[in-house]
Design an enzyme around this catalytic site. Structure first.
Site, short mmCIF file in Angstrom:
data_model
loop_
_atom_site.label_atom_id
_atom_site.label_comp_id
_atom_site.label_asym_id
_atom_site.label_seq_id
_atom_site.Cartn_x
_atom_site.Cartn_y
_atom_site.Cartn_z
N TYR A 264 -108.67 -18.93 40.53
CA TYR A 264 -108.06 -17.99 41.46
C TYR A 264 -108.52 -18.31 42.88
CZ TYR A 264 -107.37 -15.21 37.17
OH TYR A 264 -107.03 -14.78 35.91
N SER B 164 -102.25 -8.03 32.74
CA SER B 164 -100.90 -7.59 33.12
C SER B 164 -100.40 -6.45 32.23
CB SER B 164 -99.91 -8.77 33.07
OG SER B 164 -100.23 -9.74 34.03
N GLY C 255 -97.09 -5.02 33.25
CA GLY C 255 -95.95 -5.92 33.37
C GLY C 255 -95.85 -6.55 34.75
N GLY D 113 -96.72 -5.29 37.48
CA GLY D 113 -96.29 -4.28 38.42
C GLY D 113 -94.95 -3.64 38.12
#
Length: 338
Positions: free
Chosen positions: A59, A206, A209, A211
């Site tokens: 990242y 996630s 999803g 967001g």
């Protein structure tokens, strides 16, 4: 503040709050980073009891681990710190490939420890499975890190059922991190039964999803430098996005009846999947919704107060049938469930 805790793994258990914090978007992929707001978000998370922090060397690349390290300086003992290796990138951000070689495992761990400014990692994941290296060799090197005191617990990310079994035979796997949400349920076929059987926890990433399940995203709300606006995530493209937003409207309607936000309802659904009455023995489930803003963090924590009945769960199943979501979760699915 004390949150409900859950235990990841049985052979090598790790206690974490029921809700963690994914830090990836603080440095890359989801729009322009704001380091000051990111550090404030991590500090607020710790104050709220969200002490399970997730990062990875890729990242940034590399900058997210440094940011997390700065944010937890002086508060290391409060944190269950997770990071990952295996998606190898150059300092300029270019992609090298997936690397699970034992030499790379050792080198990546030492580099992560230095960037984070800590003497051990609580949960160290292989970020993606290297199909060119036997999993036994990769996990064997990870086992050496545990013996050396550099790592406390081991994890895998996006590994398939057969790979998980082989890895667990080398050293106990504490947690599997994979995408799981109302919109992504492929784990339910083989992977979830396998980790239940082996006593491995689940850390869904996630869980909102990317967001979509917050109800706050549409075609006009994504910045040009947001990876969701690219072809990398087919669910955010054209007709697929429109179809998926119609499903979100169903979630919004149920959330309104429950007196919570769509995102809180979606998180509550993920949190409920660890219960024994959802099939077999209890499964430690601790989702790590990512955010880089304090107000969204606080909203996510509110999901822990949302209680779902059997009727609520059935209504969500009807509103978002497992196969109703349009588009693959990645444009290139070759590295998931490996």
């Amino acid at each position: 503040m004390t949150l409900e805790h859950r235990t990841l793994g049985t052979a090598a258990p790790l206690s974490v709050p029921a809700l963690g914090l994914g830090c990836m978007g603080m440095s890359e992929f989801y729009g322009t980073p704001d380091e000051g707001e990111a550090i404030a978000t991590i500090h607020r998370a710790l104050d709220l009891g969200v002490t399970f922090l997730d990062t990875a060397d890729m990242y940034g690349p590399f900058t997210n681990e440094r940011l997390v390290g700065r944010a937890i300086a002086g508060r290391r003992d409060e944190v269950q710190l997770a990071t990952k290796f295996g998606n190898e990138r150059n300092p300029d951000g270019s992609w090298v490939g997936i690397n699970g070689s034992p030499e790379y495992v050792r080198r990546a761990c030492d580099a992560s420890l230095e960037r984070l400014g800590v003497d051990h990692i609580d949960l160290y994941y292989q970020h993606r499975v290297d199909r060119t290296v036997p999993i036994e060799e990769t996990v064997g090197a990870m086992h050496e890190l545990v013996e050396a005191g550099k790592v406390r617990h081991l994890g895998l990310s996006e590994a398939g059922a057969a790979t998980i079994r082989r890895a667990h035979a080398v050293h106990p796997i504490t947690a599997l991190q994979s995408e799981y949400s109302l919109f992504t349920r492929d784990l339910e076929d083989e992977v979830l039964p396998t980790i239940r059987e082996l006593g491995i926890g689940l850390v869904p990433y996630s869980p909102l999803g990317r967001g979509l399940l917050t109800g706050a995203l549409d075609t006009a709300s994504l910045a040009a430098d947001d990876s969701r606006a690219s072809g990398r995530f087919p669910r955010f493209q054209g007709d697929a996005l429109e179809a998926n937003l119609r499903l979100v409207e169903q979630v919004r309607s149920i959330a309104a009846d429950k007196g919570c936000t769509p995102g809180q309802l979606a998180l509550a659904w993920v949190l409920a999947q660890g219960r024994a009455d959802q099939g077999g023995s209890d499964l430690g489930v601790a989702p790590i919704p990512g955010t880089k803003r304090v107000r969204y963090l606080e909203e996510n924590v509110g999901a822990l107060t949302v209680e779902l009945t059997a009727d609520d769960l059935a209504a969500l199943e009807e509103a978002v049938p497992r196969d109703a979501v349009v588009g693959d979760r990645y444009g290139d699915m070759s590295s998931v469930n490996a």
